[in-house]
Design a protein around this motif. Sequence first.
Motif, mmCIF file in Angstrom:
data_model
loop_
_atom_site.group_PDB
_atom_site.id
_atom_site.type_symbol
_atom_site.label_atom_id
_atom_site.label_comp_id
_atom_site.label_asym_id
_atom_site.label_seq_id
_atom_site.Cartn_x
_atom_site.Cartn_y
_atom_site.Cartn_z
ATOM 1 N N VAL A 1 0.847 -1.192 0.000
ATOM 2 C CA VAL A 1 0.000 0.000 0.000
ATOM 3 C C VAL A 1 0.883 1.242 0.000
ATOM 4 O O VAL A 1 1.729 1.422 0.875
ATOM 5 C CB VAL A 1 -0.944 0.025 1.224
ATOM 6 C CG1 VAL A 1 -1.703 1.346 1.278
ATOM 7 C CG2 VAL A 1 -1.922 -1.138 1.147
ATOM 8 N N LEU A 2 0.684 2.096 -0.994
ATOM 9 C CA LEU A 2 1.471 3.316 -1.102
ATOM 10 C C LEU A 2 0.784 4.496 -0.436
ATOM 11 O O LEU A 2 1.420 5.292 0.254
ATOM 12 C CB LEU A 2 1.737 3.629 -2.576
ATOM 13 C CG LEU A 2 2.498 2.554 -3.340
ATOM 14 C CD1 LEU A 2 2.616 2.928 -4.805
ATOM 15 C CD2 LEU A 2 3.867 2.318 -2.737
ATOM 16 N N ILE A 3 -0.503 4.631 -0.660
ATOM 17 C CA ILE A 3 -1.275 5.726 -0.068
ATOM 18 C C ILE A 3 -2.565 5.147 0.492
ATOM 19 O O ILE A 3 -3.226 4.338 -0.179
ATOM 20 C CB ILE A 3 -1.610 6.820 -1.107
ATOM 21 C CG1 ILE A 3 -0.340 7.358 -1.769
ATOM 22 C CG2 ILE A 3 -2.378 7.962 -0.450
ATOM 23 C CD1 ILE A 3 -0.610 8.350 -2.888
ATOM 24 N N GLU A 4 -2.916 5.552 1.699
ATOM 25 C CA GLU A 4 -4.174 5.117 2.291
ATOM 26 C C GLU A 4 -4.886 6.306 2.919
ATOM 27 O O GLU A 4 -4.286 7.083 3.663
ATOM 28 C CB GLU A 4 -3.938 4.049 3.353
ATOM 29 C CG GLU A 4 -5.243 3.592 4.022
ATOM 30 C CD GLU A 4 -5.047 2.556 5.108
ATOM 31 O OE1 GLU A 4 -6.055 2.081 5.669
ATOM 32 O OE2 GLU A 4 -3.876 2.226 5.404
ATOM 33 N N CYS A 5 -6.166 6.451 2.618
ATOM 34 C CA CYS A 5 -7.022 7.432 3.282
ATOM 35 C C CYS A 5 -7.949 6.677 4.225
ATOM 36 O O CYS A 5 -8.603 5.716 3.813
ATOM 37 C CB CYS A 5 -7.858 8.205 2.262
ATOM 38 S SG CYS A 5 -6.890 9.284 1.183
ATOM 39 N N ARG A 6 -7.984 7.113 5.488
ATOM 40 C CA ARG A 6 -8.815 6.456 6.487
ATOM 41 C C ARG A 6 -9.838 7.434 7.049
ATOM 42 O O ARG A 6 -9.482 8.396 7.743
ATOM 43 C CB ARG A 6 -7.968 5.930 7.648
ATOM 44 C CG ARG A 6 -7.047 4.782 7.308
ATOM 45 C CD ARG A 6 -6.400 4.266 8.597
ATOM 46 N NE ARG A 6 -5.361 3.271 8.335
ATOM 47 C CZ ARG A 6 -4.611 2.728 9.291
ATOM 48 N NH1 ARG A 6 -4.784 3.097 10.556
ATOM 49 N NH2 ARG A 6 -3.693 1.839 8.991
ATOM 50 N N LYS B 1 -7.455 2.533 -0.390
ATOM 51 C CA LYS B 1 -6.016 2.304 -0.476
ATOM 52 C C LYS B 1 -5.584 2.293 -1.940
ATOM 53 O O LYS B 1 -6.316 1.817 -2.810
ATOM 54 C CB LYS B 1 -5.640 0.966 0.169
ATOM 55 C CG LYS B 1 -5.992 0.858 1.649
ATOM 56 C CD LYS B 1 -5.733 -0.549 2.166
ATOM 57 C CE LYS B 1 -6.135 -0.672 3.638
ATOM 58 N NZ LYS B 1 -5.938 -2.041 4.156
ATOM 59 N N ILE B 2 -4.391 2.814 -2.192
ATOM 60 C CA ILE B 2 -3.768 2.738 -3.505
ATOM 61 C C ILE B 2 -2.527 1.859 -3.358
ATOM 62 O O ILE B 2 -1.607 2.186 -2.589
ATOM 63 C CB ILE B 2 -3.360 4.126 -4.026
ATOM 64 C CG1 ILE B 2 -4.566 5.061 -4.074
ATOM 65 C CG2 ILE B 2 -2.715 3.994 -5.414
ATOM 66 C CD1 ILE B 2 -5.667 4.602 -4.998
ATOM 67 N N ARG B 3 -2.507 0.741 -4.061
ATOM 68 C CA ARG B 3 -1.410 -0.213 -3.955
ATOM 69 C C ARG B 3 -0.416 -0.066 -5.111
ATOM 70 O O ARG B 3 -0.737 0.485 -6.159
ATOM 71 C CB ARG B 3 -1.966 -1.644 -3.914
ATOM 72 C CG ARG B 3 -2.861 -1.904 -2.703
ATOM 73 C CD ARG B 3 -3.436 -3.315 -2.724
ATOM 74 N NE ARG B 3 -4.321 -3.545 -1.580
ATOM 75 C CZ ARG B 3 -3.906 -3.949 -0.390
ATOM 76 N NH1 ARG B 3 -2.625 -4.206 -0.191
ATOM 77 N NH2 ARG B 3 -4.763 -4.120 0.603
ATOM 78 N N HIS B 4 0.768 -0.577 -4.875
ATOM 79 C CA HIS B 4 1.818 -0.523 -5.898
ATOM 80 C C HIS B 4 1.343 -1.243 -7.163
ATOM 81 O O HIS B 4 0.852 -2.368 -7.101
ATOM 82 C CB HIS B 4 3.082 -1.185 -5.359
ATOM 83 C CG HIS B 4 4.288 -0.939 -6.209
ATOM 84 N ND1 HIS B 4 4.521 -1.594 -7.390
ATOM 85 C CD2 HIS B 4 5.331 -0.077 -6.048
ATOM 86 C CE1 HIS B 4 5.648 -1.175 -7.917
ATOM 87 N NE2 HIS B 4 6.166 -0.247 -7.122
ATOM 88 N N GLY B 5 1.485 -0.571 -8.289
ATOM 89 C CA GLY B 5 1.126 -1.165 -9.568
ATOM 90 C C GLY B 5 -0.291 -0.891 -10.025
ATOM 91 O O GLY B 5 -0.666 -1.293 -11.128
ATOM 92 N N GLU B 6 -1.085 -0.190 -9.221
ATOM 93 C CA GLU B 6 -2.486 0.016 -9.564
ATOM 94 C C GLU B 6 -2.707 1.219 -10.480
ATOM 95 O O GLU B 6 -1.983 2.214 -10.414
ATOM 96 C CB GLU B 6 -3.323 0.210 -8.301
ATOM 97 C CG GLU B 6 -3.613 -1.063 -7.554
ATOM 98 C CD GLU B 6 -4.797 -0.900 -6.613
ATOM 99 O OE1 GLU B 6 -5.786 -1.645 -6.778
ATOM 100 O OE2 GLU B 6 -4.730 -0.031 -5.726
ATOM 101 N N ALA B 7 -3.753 1.116 -11.292
ATOM 102 C CA ALA B 7 -4.258 2.222 -12.106
ATOM 103 C C ALA B 7 -5.711 2.420 -11.688
ATOM 104 O O ALA B 7 -6.586 1.643 -12.058
ATOM 105 C CB ALA B 7 -4.169 1.882 -13.590
#
Length: 324
Positions: free
Chosen positions: A61-66, A84-90
């Motif tokens: 997980v690179l960026i997470e908003c909670r 959550k924004i994970r590595h490799g995601e678009a």
Amino acid sequence: MLSFSASLLPPPSLYCDGSSSDRSIVTTSFRRKLFCCCIATKSDNLSKSGGAISKENDSDVLIECRDVYKSFGEKHILKGVSFKIRHGEAVGVIGPSGTGKSTILKIMAGLLAPDKGEVYIRGQKRAGLISDEEISGLRIGLVFQSAALFDSLNVRENVGFLLYESSKMSEDHISELVTQTLAAVGLKGVENRLPSELSGGMKKRVALARSLIFDTTKEVIEPEVLLYDEPTAGLDPIASTVVEDLIRSVHMTGEEDTLGKPGKIASYLVVTHQHSTIQRAVDRLLFLYEGKIVWQGMTYEFTTSTNPIVQQFATGSLDGPIRY
């Protein structure tokens, strides 16, 4: 943070559109040596007390908003947004106008602080807004809806602005790097043109090039996360396709760019209303409505979802829960 990189990054840079609220940000940003049009920040302003997220399956997980909330006066924009924004995601963020899509981008980038809730960058809680202190970690690039090029500067000066201002690279080296980066987004021989001499689609690509360029003399080049706010707004269908394909091509898991080199962007998030952008540029969707995520799924599930809000948005019907 804009742009991925593990440790060493150039000083913060900021790209913004021409709205009044963004102008105020730009004014402050220049005083703090942030540069208009794309943000590149680091993670030293992450709270030590926030600690790391311990779940092993969240290591990518690179960026997470909670549970993020944000209001402007009496207007409540975000009402508990979590993802959550994970590595490799678009990832695409969609939804009706005025529901907080651009606001969540600015919070992720560090331009706005949430009223309530938390933002984590690589497992560490961010404390406050972007600072001009030396930071390291994830680089996050924010490309606003408007290309936001400096009218008085030519394309070379616009794309290389951050490097000219803050790096120790020679002008010849920067010029060469600018030319290579422009070629990567399909632009050649435009370095000496002024923004007024470019089409809308070309301006978008110049802005993209400006968000991609980095100091190659750094020992460690971090991978990047790019946040796009309506990158195809105002473009005709063909120009939109060009930009959408470019967004894909600079993604490190996507196809090769126009120079035949693999992309450098580890993950990206696109705010859009365009169906073509949804279909061509992203793999996973977050639907933001009335300040909350009401649906999320893969792009191929978008048109077949049984959620009435998603159905109405996908078909453009006047009948449904979304009212104008």
